[in-house]
Design an enzyme around this catalytic site. Sequence first.
Site, PDB file in Angstrom:
ATOM      1  N   CYS A   2       0.841  -1.180   0.000  1.00  0.00           N
ATOM      2  CA  CYS A   2       0.000   0.000   0.000  1.00  0.00           C
ATOM      3  C   CYS A   2       0.883   1.238   0.000  1.00  0.00           C
ATOM      4  O   CYS A   2       1.888   1.312   0.696  1.00  0.00           O
ATOM      5  CB  CYS A   2      -0.959   0.079   1.183  1.00  0.00           C
ATOM      6  SG  CYS A   2      -2.071  -1.309   1.246  1.00  0.00           S
ATOM      7  N   ARG A  27       4.013  -0.329  -4.806  1.00  0.00           N
ATOM      8  CA  ARG A  27       3.776  -0.857  -3.466  1.00  0.00           C
ATOM      9  C   ARG A  27       2.515  -1.704  -3.391  1.00  0.00           C
ATOM     10  O   ARG A  27       2.239  -2.354  -2.372  1.00  0.00           O
ATOM     11  CB  ARG A  27       3.649   0.287  -2.460  1.00  0.00           C
ATOM     12  CG  ARG A  27       4.885   1.148  -2.386  1.00  0.00           C
ATOM     13  CD  ARG A  27       4.673   2.295  -1.441  1.00  0.00           C
ATOM     14  NE  ARG A  27       4.597   1.875  -0.063  1.00  0.00           N
ATOM     15  CZ  ARG A  27       5.629   1.775   0.769  1.00  0.00           C
ATOM     16  NH1 ARG A  27       6.832   2.085   0.343  1.00  0.00           N
ATOM     17  NH2 ARG A  27       5.475   1.381   2.004  1.00  0.00           N
ATOM     18  N   TRP A  73      -2.519  -2.914  -1.722  1.00  0.00           N
ATOM     19  CA  TRP A  73      -2.200  -4.345  -1.832  1.00  0.00           C
ATOM     20  C   TRP A  73      -3.102  -5.008  -0.796  1.00  0.00           C
ATOM     21  O   TRP A  73      -2.927  -4.822   0.403  1.00  0.00           O
ATOM     22  CB  TRP A  73      -0.729  -4.597  -1.525  1.00  0.00           C
ATOM     23  CG  TRP A  73      -0.320  -6.016  -1.784  1.00  0.00           C
ATOM     24  CD1 TRP A  73       0.018  -6.565  -2.977  1.00  0.00           C
ATOM     25  CD2 TRP A  73      -0.207  -7.076  -0.811  1.00  0.00           C
ATOM     26  NE1 TRP A  73       0.333  -7.896  -2.813  1.00  0.00           N
ATOM     27  CE2 TRP A  73       0.204  -8.238  -1.502  1.00  0.00           C
ATOM     28  CE3 TRP A  73      -0.404  -7.158   0.560  1.00  0.00           C
ATOM     29  CZ2 TRP A  73       0.416  -9.455  -0.867  1.00  0.00           C
ATOM     30  CZ3 TRP A  73      -0.198  -8.378   1.198  1.00  0.00           C
ATOM     31  CH2 TRP A  73       0.206  -9.501   0.481  1.00  0.00           C
ATOM     32  N   ASN A  97      -1.758   2.296   5.506  1.00  0.00           N
ATOM     33  CA  ASN A  97      -0.821   1.257   5.079  1.00  0.00           C
ATOM     34  C   ASN A  97      -0.429   0.478   6.328  1.00  0.00           C
ATOM     35  O   ASN A  97       0.039   1.084   7.298  1.00  0.00           O
ATOM     36  CB  ASN A  97       0.414   1.924   4.440  1.00  0.00           C
ATOM     37  CG  ASN A  97       1.556   0.952   4.229  1.00  0.00           C
ATOM     38  OD1 ASN A  97       1.331  -0.234   4.025  1.00  0.00           O
ATOM     39  ND2 ASN A  97       2.779   1.448   4.280  1.00  0.00           N
ATOM     40  N   GLU A 476      17.900 -17.954  -7.117  1.00  0.00           N
ATOM     41  CA  GLU A 476      17.467 -16.607  -7.496  1.00  0.00           C
ATOM     42  C   GLU A 476      16.888 -16.609  -8.923  1.00  0.00           C
ATOM     43  O   GLU A 476      15.841 -16.016  -9.173  1.00  0.00           O
ATOM     44  CB  GLU A 476      18.651 -15.638  -7.365  1.00  0.00           C
ATOM     45  CG  GLU A 476      18.397 -14.212  -7.838  1.00  0.00           C
ATOM     46  CD  GLU A 476      17.181 -13.537  -7.211  1.00  0.00           C
ATOM     47  OE1 GLU A 476      16.657 -14.020  -6.205  1.00  0.00           O
ATOM     48  OE2 GLU A 476      16.735 -12.517  -7.777  1.00  0.00           O
ATOM     49  N   LYS A 480      13.034 -15.607 -10.100  1.00  0.00           N
ATOM     50  CA  LYS A 480      12.721 -14.626 -11.156  1.00  0.00           C
ATOM     51  C   LYS A 480      11.727 -15.226 -12.143  1.00  0.00           C
ATOM     52  O   LYS A 480      10.749 -14.603 -12.517  1.00  0.00           O
ATOM     53  CB  LYS A 480      13.980 -14.188 -11.925  1.00  0.00           C
ATOM     54  CG  LYS A 480      14.964 -13.330 -11.189  1.00  0.00           C
ATOM     55  CD  LYS A 480      14.512 -11.910 -10.953  1.00  0.00           C
ATOM     56  CE  LYS A 480      13.800 -11.750  -9.658  1.00  0.00           C
ATOM     57  NZ  LYS A 480      14.544 -11.486  -8.472  1.00  0.00           N
ATOM     58  N   LYS A 596       6.032  -4.514  -4.300  1.00  0.00           N
ATOM     59  CA  LYS A 596       7.482  -4.321  -4.176  1.00  0.00           C
ATOM     60  C   LYS A 596       7.944  -4.293  -2.725  1.00  0.00           C
ATOM     61  O   LYS A 596       9.001  -4.795  -2.385  1.00  0.00           O
ATOM     62  CB  LYS A 596       7.844  -2.994  -4.863  1.00  0.00           C
ATOM     63  CG  LYS A 596       9.321  -2.643  -4.860  1.00  0.00           C
ATOM     64  CD  LYS A 596      10.064  -3.477  -5.851  1.00  0.00           C
ATOM     65  CE  LYS A 596      11.549  -3.190  -5.875  1.00  0.00           C
ATOM     66  NZ  LYS A 596      12.275  -4.329  -6.443  1.00  0.00           N
TER      67      LYS A 596
HETATM   68  O1  M6R Z   1      12.990  -4.944   0.066  1.00  0.00           O
HETATM   69  P1  M6R Z   1      13.542  -6.297   0.407  1.00  0.00           P
HETATM   70  O2  M6R Z   1      14.851  -6.573  -0.273  1.00  0.00           O
HETATM   71  O3  M6R Z   1      13.634  -6.513   1.903  1.00  0.00           O
HETATM   72  O4  M6R Z   1      12.489  -7.318  -0.138  1.00  0.00           O
HETATM   73  C1  M6R Z   1      12.610  -8.690   0.106  1.00  0.00           C
HETATM   74  C2  M6R Z   1      11.799  -9.496  -0.862  1.00  0.00           C
HETATM   75  O5  M6R Z   1      10.441  -9.194  -0.739  1.00  0.00           O
HETATM   76  C3  M6R Z   1      12.237  -9.223  -2.297  1.00  0.00           C
HETATM   77  O6  M6R Z   1      13.597  -9.473  -2.453  1.00  0.00           O
HETATM   78  C4  M6R Z   1      11.448 -10.097  -3.286  1.00  0.00           C
HETATM   79  O7  M6R Z   1      11.729 -11.439  -3.089  1.00  0.00           O
HETATM   80  C5  M6R Z   1      11.805  -9.661  -4.703  1.00  0.00           C
HETATM   81  N1  M6R Z   1      10.935  -8.610  -5.109  1.00  0.00           N
HETATM   82  C6  M6R Z   1      11.775 -10.755  -5.683  1.00  0.00           C
HETATM   83  O8  M6R Z   1      12.205 -10.307  -6.919  1.00  0.00           O
END
Ligand code: M6R
Length: 601
Positions: A2, A27, A73, A97, A476, A480, A596
Site C-alpha cells: 500500500c 507498493r 495491496w 498502510n 534466485e 525470477k 514491491k
Molecule cells: O525490500 P527487500 O529486499 O527486503 O524485499 C525482500 C523481498 O520481498 C524481495 O527481495 C522479493 O523477493 C523480490 N521482489 C523478488 O524479486
Amino acid sequence: MCGIIGYTGKCDASGKLIKGLKVLEYRGYDSAGIAIERNGATEIIKCAGRVDKLQAFASEVKTSHTGIGHTRWATHGEVNDNNSHPHQVGKVTVVHNGIIENYRELSEKYSLTDKLKSETDSEVVAGILDFYYRGNPYDAIKNTVKELKGTFALGIIFQDIEGAIFAVRNVSPIVACVGYDGSYIASDALALAGHCDEYFVLPEMTIACVKDNEITVTDFNSNTVKLEMITADFTDNEYGKGDYPFFMEKEICQQPEVIQKTIEKRIKDGLPDFTADNIDDEFFEGIKSISIVACGTAMHAGLIGKGLIEKKVRIPCCVYLASEFIYTNPIIDESTLLICVSQSGETIDTLEALKYGKRNGAKVLSIVNVRQSSIARESDRVIYTNAGPEVAVASTKAYTTQLSIFFLLCGTLSLLYGKQTEIEIREFIREVEKLPAAIDSLLKRKDEIHKLSRSLLEAEHAFMIGRGYDYPALLEGSLKLKEISYIHSEAFASGELKHGTIALITDKTPVIALVTQSGLKLKEISNIKEVQSRGARVITFVKKSLNDGLINCDFELPDTIDELSVVPSVVALQLLAYYVSSDKGLDVDKPRNLAKVVTVE
Ligand code: M6R
C-alpha cells in the site's frame, strides 16, 4: 504494501495525488483512490484496478487544494471498489498502510459493525477516529492510536478542518516535506521527487499536522518534535523507464553502472574500505558468528554471502528466512554479527528479525538500498547499496549490488581475521572490479538469451540445476522465472536430483543448467547427462573458460573466478525470465499478487 500520499497547497490536489500514486503503485496495485476536500465536504473517488483507471474518473473531479490518496495491496477484504481506500466515517477520512490486528475486537467495542461499508481493518480506524473526534484532531488521533494493535501509517483528513492533513505512524513508513508548491506526505521519498529540496521521516508515534507552508510534528504529550531533515538528492526523471518497455529491463541494464558505483567508493588502494560508511575494524571486534536475515531475493544474496564468509573468513555463518527467524530460537548473543539485507529497508519480517537480534545483544549491520528506511535507521551500522531506485517488483540490480557488498565485506573480514594475506585480498578485489565490464559484455549479447527464452514459452514447469555457488544463483534465477512468467520453477543442487526429484524429469521438462564452478565441472556434466538421458531438454549456461566442448553450451557466460560467477549467471537468468514474461504479454513490472515492499508479516 500500500502506498499513501497526501497534498495540501496552492495547486490542484487531485493531479498531485494521481502523479504521486503512479510513483507509489509499485507498493500495491489492487485498487486506488483519492479523497479531496472542498468547501467543507469530502469527495472520494476509488476503484479496483490500477491508477490509470482511477485517473480517468479523477478527471471529472472539481478543483481542490487538499487531499489524500492510496494504492492498495489487499490484505483484509477482497479486491473491489468498496474495500478500496480512502475510507470515510462521519467527518473523518483515512488512508492506511499496514495491518490492524485487533480490528474485529475494536469494531465490536465501538459498535461499528453496522456502520462500516467495507471488509477492511482500515475502515475501523476511521470509525474510531470519528468516535473520538469532537473538534480536536490531536485528541482523536491519540485516543485512537492507543487502541490499535499492529502496524500503521495513516493519512487523515477531518472534514471541518480546511487545508490540513494529519499523519501518524507505527512501523509503516511516512515521509513528509514542505515543497515548492505545497506540502506532501508519502509512503516513500520517491513520490517527493521534484517537489522539494529536503524532507523528513515522520518519527513513530508522533502526529504531523501538514499545511500549505508548514508541517508541525508533536509527540503524544504535545511537545514539538525536532526533525532530522534529509536532502532530497533525487530527480524526477530518475524514475522514468527511458527507452525501455519495462523498468525491469532498464534495471537489468543498469547493473554495470550501479555495481561500479557501489564498489568504487569502498575500495582504497586496492583493498576494501568501509570507513566512509562509519565502519572500522573495532566494529567487528569480538564477533564469533554471523547470522544473515533477509527475504526473497535479498535472502538469496545472503546465501552467497554465507558461502563466501565461511570459505574466506572461516567463522560460522547462518542464513535465516527473516519470517522464520524469531520463531526458531536462534543462537544470538553479544558475539553475533547480525547482517540484515533489504532493498527497501522496510520489509517487516526483516525489521522484526533485526529488533529481535538487537534485544538479544547482537551487533546489527544492514545492507540496504533505500536511505533512511526503517531497517537502516534501526541498525548499528548501514552499508547502502548504490543501486538507485528499483521500481520493478522483481529485484535485479538490488541483488547484484548486495552481492558486491558481500564480496568487499568478505575481503575486509578475511584480512581482519588473518585468514588471507593482503596480496590475496588485492587479487580478489581486482577480480571484483572486473565485474561491471563482464556484465556489460553479457548485456551486449542479450538477444541470444532472448532466442533461448522462446523454448520456455509453453513450459508449465522448469527445473534448474547446478553445484557450488551455482546452486544459490539458480535459486534466485528460479524465483525470477516464477514471479514474472508464472512458470513453476525449482532449483536443485544437481547432486540432490537423484534423491527424489529426478522422478519428475520427462521430455516435457526444460532443465536449465549452470556450469561455472571449475572444480565441479565434471560432476555437473554427469548430472546434466543423467537428466538428458531421461528425455529432458537442457539449456546450458557455461562459463567461457569451462566451455571446452565436453558439453553442449547454449550460452557462454563471461569469465570470472568461481566465487564471483554468480553475478553474470544471475544477470543471464534475469534476462531469461524477463523475455519469457514480456513475450507472454505479461505485465513484467507488476506481476500478479505481488508488491514491491512487503510491510505485512
Ligand atoms: O525490500 P527487500 O529486499 O527486503 O524485499 C525482500 C523481498 O520481498 C524481495 O527481495 C522479493 O523477493 C523480490 N521482489 C523478488 O524479486
